[in-house]
Design an enzyme around this catalytic site. Structure first.
Site, mmCIF file in Angstrom:
data_model
loop_
_atom_site.group_PDB
_atom_site.id
_atom_site.type_symbol
_atom_site.label_atom_id
_atom_site.label_comp_id
_atom_site.label_asym_id
_atom_site.label_seq_id
_atom_site.Cartn_x
_atom_site.Cartn_y
_atom_site.Cartn_z
ATOM 1 N N SER A 1 70.255 27.638 -2.298
ATOM 2 C CA SER A 1 70.519 26.358 -2.943
ATOM 3 C C SER A 1 70.395 25.265 -1.879
ATOM 4 O O SER A 1 69.439 25.250 -1.118
ATOM 5 C CB SER A 1 71.902 26.368 -3.604
ATOM 6 O OG SER A 1 72.144 25.142 -4.241
ATOM 7 N N ASN B 1 64.059 32.023 -1.941
ATOM 8 C CA ASN B 1 64.071 30.861 -1.069
ATOM 9 C C ASN B 1 63.002 29.826 -1.420
ATOM 10 O O ASN B 1 63.138 28.656 -1.078
ATOM 11 C CB ASN B 1 63.872 31.338 0.379
ATOM 12 C CG ASN B 1 63.499 30.231 1.324
ATOM 13 O OD1 ASN B 1 64.341 29.447 1.758
ATOM 14 N ND2 ASN B 1 62.208 30.142 1.654
ATOM 15 N N TYR C 1 65.362 17.401 -7.522
ATOM 16 C CA TYR C 1 65.820 18.392 -6.544
ATOM 17 C C TYR C 1 67.318 18.651 -6.688
ATOM 18 O O TYR C 1 67.765 19.803 -6.668
ATOM 19 C CB TYR C 1 65.489 17.898 -5.137
ATOM 20 C CG TYR C 1 65.707 18.919 -4.047
ATOM 21 C CD1 TYR C 1 64.806 19.959 -3.848
ATOM 22 C CD2 TYR C 1 66.800 18.820 -3.186
ATOM 23 C CE1 TYR C 1 64.991 20.888 -2.836
ATOM 24 C CE2 TYR C 1 66.992 19.740 -2.170
ATOM 25 C CZ TYR C 1 66.082 20.771 -1.996
ATOM 26 O OH TYR C 1 66.285 21.693 -0.991
ATOM 27 N N LYS D 1 65.354 37.508 -12.704
ATOM 28 C CA LYS D 1 65.086 38.382 -13.852
ATOM 29 C C LYS D 1 64.440 39.695 -13.418
ATOM 30 O O LYS D 1 64.943 40.783 -13.722
ATOM 31 C CB LYS D 1 64.181 37.665 -14.855
ATOM 32 C CG LYS D 1 63.723 38.559 -15.999
ATOM 33 C CD LYS D 1 62.782 37.836 -16.959
ATOM 34 C CE LYS D 1 62.292 38.788 -18.052
ATOM 35 N NZ LYS D 1 61.435 38.095 -19.051
ATOM 36 N N LYS E 1 68.876 22.275 -7.718
ATOM 37 C CA LYS E 1 69.744 23.019 -6.804
ATOM 38 C C LYS E 1 71.148 23.212 -7.385
ATOM 39 O O LYS E 1 71.809 24.215 -7.100
ATOM 40 C CB LYS E 1 69.793 22.335 -5.440
ATOM 41 C CG LYS E 1 68.482 22.424 -4.677
ATOM 42 C CD LYS E 1 68.037 23.870 -4.468
ATOM 43 C CE LYS E 1 66.801 23.982 -3.596
ATOM 44 N NZ LYS E 1 66.392 25.393 -3.376
#
Length: 256
Positions: free
Chosen positions: A145, A92, A159, A126, A163
């Site tokens: 997103s 987040n 941004y 990852k 996203k």
């Protein structure tokens, strides 16, 4: 009342010091999860942990800059050392959107935002995936997103690009890890009443109450806990046949 749909699950929530991350960490704890509150803001992050514990939940704080791979790796390692495993992650953490047209792009802020919002999400994926694949028992990852990942906004080039990238990362991760029973989805919030949104509107001189109907068919801003509920469903076994998709929690903004 929140049902214990995450009972005994271990969940990492990044950006959990404030806003949607804080609401998600608290809701997950209420749903029975052991929560790792991960954030760069140590003071606010520890306040989130204290609030969870005061409500009878289980949590601990990890300070992390998700744009640094060694710190993300250490976050996951600290989670496993503390709780023995990882089951769920909500990626987040994000920076406040940029505020200039593309021809006035601030290269320094572009790099900072991309480092957190896009690279940081990739690094989180990852190391979370490494752990989940090592365990071999599946899991669920939720990337946050935005409606900006589907519809462009003026003066938010960095941004919007980041996203959009988060949505792409979600699909690739779902494709690569489905056979391991690791589900990867995203949530695309609309205009949610958080410190980030208020700060962005204040910076542009926009009255929040007048602006809300332009962003919502429900004529109001969303609340952080409404986004947390979407993440909770994706984290739980109730969404066991859902992967590689996005929940649009945006009061219909992207539908019109």
């Amino acid at each position: 009342m929140t049902f214990p749909v995450l009972q005994d699950k271990v969940a990492i929530v990044t950006g959990a010091a404030m806003g949607m991350g804080e609401a998600t960490a608290k809701l997950f704890a209420e749903a029975g999860a052991k929560v790792v509150v991960a954030d760069f803001n140590e003071e606010k992050g520890r306040e989130t942990v204290q609030a969870i514990e005061a409500a009878g939940g289980t949590a601990f704080f990890v300070k992390v800059d998700i744009s640094k791979g060694d710190q993300v790796k250490a976050m996951v390692e600290a989670t496993v050392e503390k709780y023995g495993r990882l089951d769920v992650a909500v990626n987040n953490a994000a920076l406040t959107p940029d505020n200039a047209p593309l021809h006035e792009l601030d290269e320094e802020y572009w790099d900072r935002l991309m480092g957190v919002d896009l690279k940081g999400t990739a690094l989180s994926l990852k190391y979370e995936l490494i752990q989940l694949r090592k365990q071999g028992t599946g899991g669920s990852i939720i990337n946050i997103s935005s409606v900006s990942g589907f519809r462009p906004q003026p003066n938010n080039a960095a941004y919007v690009a980041a996203k959009h990238g988060v949505v792409g990362l979600t699909k690739v991760a779902a494709l690569e890890n489905g056979a391991e029973n690791i589900r990867v989805n995203s949530v695309a919030p609309g205009a949610i009443d958080t410190p980030m949104l208020r700060g962005a509107l204040e910076a542009t001189g926009i009255d929040p109450e007048e602006f809300a109907p332009q962003l919502s068919l429900l004529n109001r801003f969303g609340q952080a806990d409404e986004i947390a509920q979407a993440s909770l469903w994706l984290a739980s076994d109730q969404s066991s046949y859902v992967t590689g998709t996005t929940i649009h929690a945006d009061a219909g903004y992207t539908s019109r």
